[in-house]
Each structure stands twice: as structure tokens, then as C-alpha cells.
Write a protein that holds these residues in place. Sequence first.
Motif: not given
Length: 165
Positions: A13-22, A56-71, A81-84
Motif C-alpha cells: 500500500i505504501t509503495e502504491i501510494y508513494n507512486e501516486g504522490i510522485q 493479482k498473482d499474489e501481488l497487491v496491485v491496488g487499494w481503495a478505502c473510505v474515510h469519514p466525510y464529516r465528523s 473514497f480514495s483509490i490507487y
Amino acid sequence: MIRPALLLDAAAITEIYNEGIQSRQATFETSLYTVEDRRKWIKNHEDHYPILVAVKDELVVGWACVHPYRSRNCYRGVGEFSIYIREGYKGMGIGKHLLNSLVNTCAELGYWKLVSRIFDFNHASRALCRACGFREVGVYEKHGKLDGKWVDCIIVEKLIDDNLD
């Protein structure tokens, strides 16, 4: 295969997110994350806010999550949501499968709406959202600066009809 994220997925997840940042295509973040940052994030994420991974083939190739919209409690059924997707795996339908799975998971949790913001120039993410039934409902003009340049964000939403009674 789509499944809930595990602590051992933190490195991928860190690798994929850092790719998105870069890439400067998907987030205003500019500082890279560490595996420990993501491990804590996964560990502290509440069950009501799912994190899913695509494997896919035992490799995490993406992730998606949901965060609170408002408190405020009145928005408990609205998630942001976010997806990478890992470089080299984009355009293979993984994002569509992952986002649809996230919508279905959120439907089971009682959500009635998912929302997100997408950089106006991120045509692939906008197309993905359209393909998954999201609609563009507005624009946040000059929502933030990235590398010293203003970026507009497109607001997307999807109503989860089964939970609108």
C-alpha cells in the motif's frame, strides 16, 4: 481477487501510494509515507471505513478505502473514497473491479453515498468513476496548490440506491 487489507499489506500500500504522490496525478500530498505510517493507518482504521486491496498473482496491485466525510453523526452514511492502482497495472480493469467492490462493501455497511475529489486533469480517474456509476457534480476551483500551481478538483458522487429508503 479483492479482499480487506491486512497489516502485512502495508508495504505494498505504501509503495502504491508513494507512486501516486510522485506522479502528481492524484493527491496534494508531496511527502512520501513510510511502511510504519501505513501500518498504523490500517491498524487504526475503523471497521465502518473499509480498506480493500486488489491482488493479482499474489501481488497487491491496488487499494481503495473510505474515510469519514464529516465528523457529524448525520453524515455517517456518506463516505469519502480514495483509490490507487500500481504502475504497470492501470488500464486492466483492476480499478473498476476494486471500486465496484468498495461500493458494494459500503452498501452492506449502510452507506447511502460515496464522494471524492479528482484533479481535473486526471482523465483516467474521472473515466473510472463514470464507468462505476459516479457522476460529476461540481468543481472546486483552485482547491489547492501542487508544486506551486493551483489545481481544480472535480467532485464526484454515487448514491447507493438500496440504502435511500
